[in-house]
Design a protein around this motif. Sequence first.
Motif, PDB file in Angstrom:
ATOM      1  N   THR A  11      26.181  51.103  -1.501  1.00 43.22           N
ATOM      2  CA  THR A  11      24.813  51.473  -1.133  1.00 43.22           C
ATOM      3  C   THR A  11      24.646  51.541   0.378  1.00 43.22           C
ATOM      4  OG1 THR A  11      24.063  50.337  -3.137  1.00 43.22           O
ATOM      5  CG2 THR A  11      22.370  50.971  -1.563  1.00 43.22           C
ATOM      6  N   VAL A  12      24.129  52.674   0.841  1.00 40.17           N
ATOM      7  CA  VAL A  12      23.759  52.848   2.246  1.00 40.17           C
ATOM      8  C   VAL A  12      22.276  52.515   2.354  1.00 40.17           C
ATOM      9  CG1 VAL A  12      23.693  54.421   4.213  1.00 40.17           C
ATOM     10  CG2 VAL A  12      25.424  54.743   2.421  1.00 40.17           C
ATOM     11  N   ILE A  13      21.949  51.489   3.104  1.00 44.97           N
ATOM     12  CA  ILE A  13      20.568  51.004   3.199  1.00 44.97           C
ATOM     13  C   ILE A  13      20.041  51.293   4.598  1.00 44.97           C
ATOM     14  CG2 ILE A  13      19.079  48.966   3.049  1.00 44.97           C
ATOM     15  CD1 ILE A  13      21.456  47.716   1.326  1.00 44.97           C
ATOM     16  N   PHE A  14      19.011  52.139   4.683  1.00 41.90           N
ATOM     17  CA  PHE A  14      18.453  52.489   5.993  1.00 41.90           C
ATOM     18  C   PHE A  14      17.147  51.743   6.245  1.00 41.90           C
ATOM     19  CE2 PHE A  14      20.771  56.605   5.278  1.00 41.90           C
ATOM     20  CZ  PHE A  14      21.537  56.570   6.421  1.00 41.90           C
ATOM     21  N   GLU A  54      26.588  47.069 -16.722  1.00 42.46           N
ATOM     22  CA  GLU A  54      25.587  47.368 -15.701  1.00 42.46           C
ATOM     23  C   GLU A  54      25.448  48.883 -15.502  1.00 42.46           C
ATOM     24  OE1 GLU A  54      26.737  45.940 -11.797  1.00 42.46           O
ATOM     25  OE2 GLU A  54      24.805  44.918 -11.616  1.00 42.46           O
ATOM     26  N   GLY A  55      24.227  49.364 -15.431  1.00 40.81           N
ATOM     27  CA  GLY A  55      24.004  50.766 -15.098  1.00 40.81           C
ATOM     28  C   GLY A  55      24.325  51.012 -13.635  1.00 40.81           C
ATOM     29  N   LEU A  56      24.501  52.300 -13.264  1.00 36.21           N
ATOM     30  CA  LEU A  56      24.859  52.622 -11.883  1.00 36.21           C
ATOM     31  C   LEU A  56      23.751  52.201 -10.921  1.00 36.21           C
ATOM     32  CD1 LEU A  56      26.319  56.224 -12.465  1.00 36.21           C
ATOM     33  CD2 LEU A  56      27.621  54.131 -12.050  1.00 36.21           C
ATOM     34  N   ALA A  57      22.501  52.586 -11.229  1.00 38.05           N
ATOM     35  CA  ALA A  57      21.394  52.261 -10.331  1.00 38.05           C
ATOM     36  C   ALA A  57      21.153  50.751 -10.287  1.00 38.05           C
ATOM     37  CB  ALA A  57      20.123  52.994 -10.769  1.00 38.05           C
ATOM     38  N   ALA A  58      21.371  50.083 -11.421  1.00 40.64           N
ATOM     39  CA  ALA A  58      21.211  48.624 -11.459  1.00 40.64           C
ATOM     40  C   ALA A  58      22.237  47.951 -10.556  1.00 40.64           C
ATOM     41  CB  ALA A  58      21.347  48.119 -12.900  1.00 40.64           C
ATOM     42  N   SER A  59      23.430  48.513 -10.536  1.00 43.06           N
ATOM     43  CA  SER A  59      24.473  47.956  -9.676  1.00 43.06           C
ATOM     44  C   SER A  59      24.099  48.148  -8.203  1.00 43.06           C
ATOM     45  CB  SER A  59      25.800  48.656  -9.997  1.00 43.06           C
ATOM     46  OG  SER A  59      26.828  48.178  -9.179  1.00 43.06           O
ATOM     47  N   ALA A  60      23.551  49.328  -7.880  1.00 45.08           N
ATOM     48  CA  ALA A  60      23.129  49.591  -6.503  1.00 45.08           C
ATOM     49  C   ALA A  60      21.980  48.667  -6.105  1.00 45.08           C
ATOM     50  CB  ALA A  60      22.716  51.053  -6.358  1.00 45.08           C
ATOM     51  N   ALA A  61      21.049  48.440  -7.034  1.00 44.48           N
ATOM     52  CA  ALA A  61      19.923  47.542  -6.748  1.00 44.48           C
ATOM     53  C   ALA A  61      20.434  46.120  -6.511  1.00 44.48           C
ATOM     54  CB  ALA A  61      18.916  47.564  -7.903  1.00 44.48           C
ATOM     55  N   THR A  71      14.151  44.062  -3.107  1.00 45.06           N
ATOM     56  CA  THR A  71      14.176  44.948  -4.266  1.00 45.06           C
ATOM     57  C   THR A  71      13.836  46.341  -3.754  1.00 45.06           C
ATOM     58  OG1 THR A  71      11.892  44.358  -4.685  1.00 45.06           O
ATOM     59  CG2 THR A  71      13.566  43.230  -5.984  1.00 45.06           C
ATOM     60  N   PRO A  72      14.467  47.352  -4.310  1.00 48.39           N
ATOM     61  CA  PRO A  72      14.337  48.681  -3.712  1.00 48.39           C
ATOM     62  C   PRO A  72      12.960  49.306  -3.914  1.00 48.39           C
ATOM     63  CG  PRO A  72      15.592  48.794  -5.745  1.00 48.39           C
ATOM     64  CD  PRO A  72      15.346  47.349  -5.478  1.00 48.39           C
ATOM     65  N   GLN A  73      12.407  49.897  -2.850  1.00 46.42           N
ATOM     66  CA  GLN A  73      11.246  50.777  -2.965  1.00 46.42           C
ATOM     67  C   GLN A  73      11.741  52.194  -3.192  1.00 46.42           C
ATOM     68  OE1 GLN A  73       7.982  50.046  -2.568  1.00 46.42           O
ATOM     69  NE2 GLN A  73       8.203  47.884  -2.034  1.00 46.42           N
ATOM     70  N   TYR A  74      12.783  52.523  -2.474  1.00 46.42           N
ATOM     71  CA  TYR A  74      13.362  53.862  -2.572  1.00 46.42           C
ATOM     72  C   TYR A  74      14.850  53.659  -2.751  1.00 46.42           C
ATOM     73  CZ  TYR A  74      14.643  58.649  -1.341  1.00 46.42           C
ATOM     74  OH  TYR A  74      15.144  59.931  -1.365  1.00 46.42           O
ATOM     75  N   TYR A  99      24.815  55.106  -3.604  1.00 46.36           N
ATOM     76  CA  TYR A  99      23.355  55.204  -3.591  1.00 46.36           C
ATOM     77  C   TYR A  99      22.885  55.039  -2.160  1.00 46.36           C
ATOM     78  CZ  TYR A  99      22.857  55.263  -8.617  1.00 46.36           C
ATOM     79  OH  TYR A  99      22.897  55.648  -9.931  1.00 46.36           O
ATOM     80  N   TRP A 100      21.661  55.532  -1.908  1.00 51.05           N
ATOM     81  CA  TRP A 100      21.061  55.208  -0.622  1.00 51.05           C
ATOM     82  C   TRP A 100      19.670  54.651  -0.842  1.00 51.05           C
ATOM     83  CZ3 TRP A 100      19.874  60.197   2.681  1.00 51.05           C
ATOM     84  CH2 TRP A 100      19.270  61.150   1.886  1.00 51.05           C
ATOM     85  N   ALA A 101      19.293  53.766   0.050  1.00 50.38           N
ATOM     86  CA  ALA A 101      18.006  53.096  -0.051  1.00 50.38           C
ATOM     87  C   ALA A 101      17.333  53.155   1.308  1.00 50.38           C
ATOM     88  CB  ALA A 101      18.202  51.642  -0.472  1.00 50.38           C
ATOM     89  N   MET A 102      16.008  53.205   1.285  1.00 51.79           N
ATOM     90  CA  MET A 102      15.245  53.082   2.529  1.00 51.79           C
ATOM     91  C   MET A 102      14.308  51.899   2.383  1.00 51.79           C
ATOM     92  SD  MET A 102      15.479  56.759   2.233  1.00 51.79           S
ATOM     93  CE  MET A 102      17.139  57.278   2.568  1.00 51.79           C
TER      94      MET A 102
END
Lengths: 228, 228
Positions: A11-14, A54-61, A71-74, A99-102
């Motif tokens: 996950t790339v977190i900005f 684990e789902g992909l998005a769950a793993s990224a979260a 916890t992710p907003q985006y 995944y990427w998160a902001m």
Amino acid sequence: MDAPITVAVSTVIFALRPHPTTRRPALWIPLVRRIREPHRGRWALPGGPLAAEEGLAASAARNLRETTRLTPQYLEQLYAFGGPDRAPETAERIVSVVYWAMVRPEEADAGAAGVNVQWFVADELPELAFDHSLIVEYALWRLRNKVEYSRIAAAFLGETFTLAELRRVHEAVLQRTLDPANFRRQMEASGRLVATDAFRTGGRHRPARLYRHDRSIHLADNGPLTGQ
Amino acid sequence: MDAPITVAVSTVIFALRPHPTTRRPALWIPLVRRIREPHRGRWALPGGPLAAEEGLAASAARNLRETTRLTPQYLEQLYAFGGPDRAPETAERIVSVVYWAMVRPEEADAGAAGVNVQWFVADELPELAFDHSLIVEYALWRLRNKVEYSRIAAAFLGETFTLAELRRVHEAVLQRTLDPANFRRQMEASGRLVATDAFRTGGRHRPARLYRHDRSIHLADNGPLTGQ
């Protein structure tokens, strides 16, 4: 055909925070120091093997939560990287779904980093482990592209914001100064903003109208499995 | 953590062809009939397990070639699907990296389908194997979104085209009639088209100017590994 391929999620977190020198808003990302070979001691994107149930998005979260306590907003899928030569140092072949998160500044400040987690200015990174430098470069390119036609900038802001605040997000992402009048015209023409009746007051400036993004426009592309 | 996860690559291939009833241009996709359980006899997206030494995009290009005998003009990663419950009928967990491709009508006609390959109108599919109906639905949603802000429609057309031809692509993708004058204004304002000095002549209509897309605008997002 049944090659031993491992699936990982990174996950790339900005976040936007003041640049340490210029003090202007800049993009930052948190990195994790590798404590194992290969690339021991190098900085890498938060992530790891996909767990069995684990789902992909769950793993990224989970990456996001473990790295920043947020916890992710985006949170959105960015790209799957799977070239056969990605990690020549290891015997296994790894396909990484990235995944990427902001996160908002106040979130980024609240998320205390661990001893092996550190925030870096995204455009001034050391050389990262594996192909992670390339992945961050791609994420920056996509973000700079996407800010031009989507409401992705909203992910860095609160519920409401002034046009000047929104412009500073665009400036930080695009790394260039934008003309305030042109920016206003462009945003008004985009149809993505809704003017509220509220104003930001205080400071040296005259009260500035607060806007919000049109919520009927989807913020994150969560794929077809939004319900999950 | 080392769950037995298989990586597969599948490809959604779009072409524009006349609808069998209305004769208006419509989106079609080729499907492959499954000859093995589970879902034997059902139609599925072309694809299969990622081979040990094969890149993701190379695997998708192979799907395309084997299904339609075409080499891709437009091939892009769409999304990675990896929920733990995707294929409850099988013991293994499969993460599918899905690509999408667009081919031109003359290419779609030239690509002869095998006995277990058949083209279908994308909005009138039978129920597909696994979660492939969901994947096609997502690809259609992304295509309809993307045609509004990118030059993706170019992938369905030749090097040059008239505004009427481009409008018919948009109409087929969006499934609605567009006003010719509005469409012209919108395309001229987009900055994505370049007028050529050539005209399409013949037929009952007066000569129509030919346009091409601005090649400085990237057509497909090939990720960061464009050179490969």
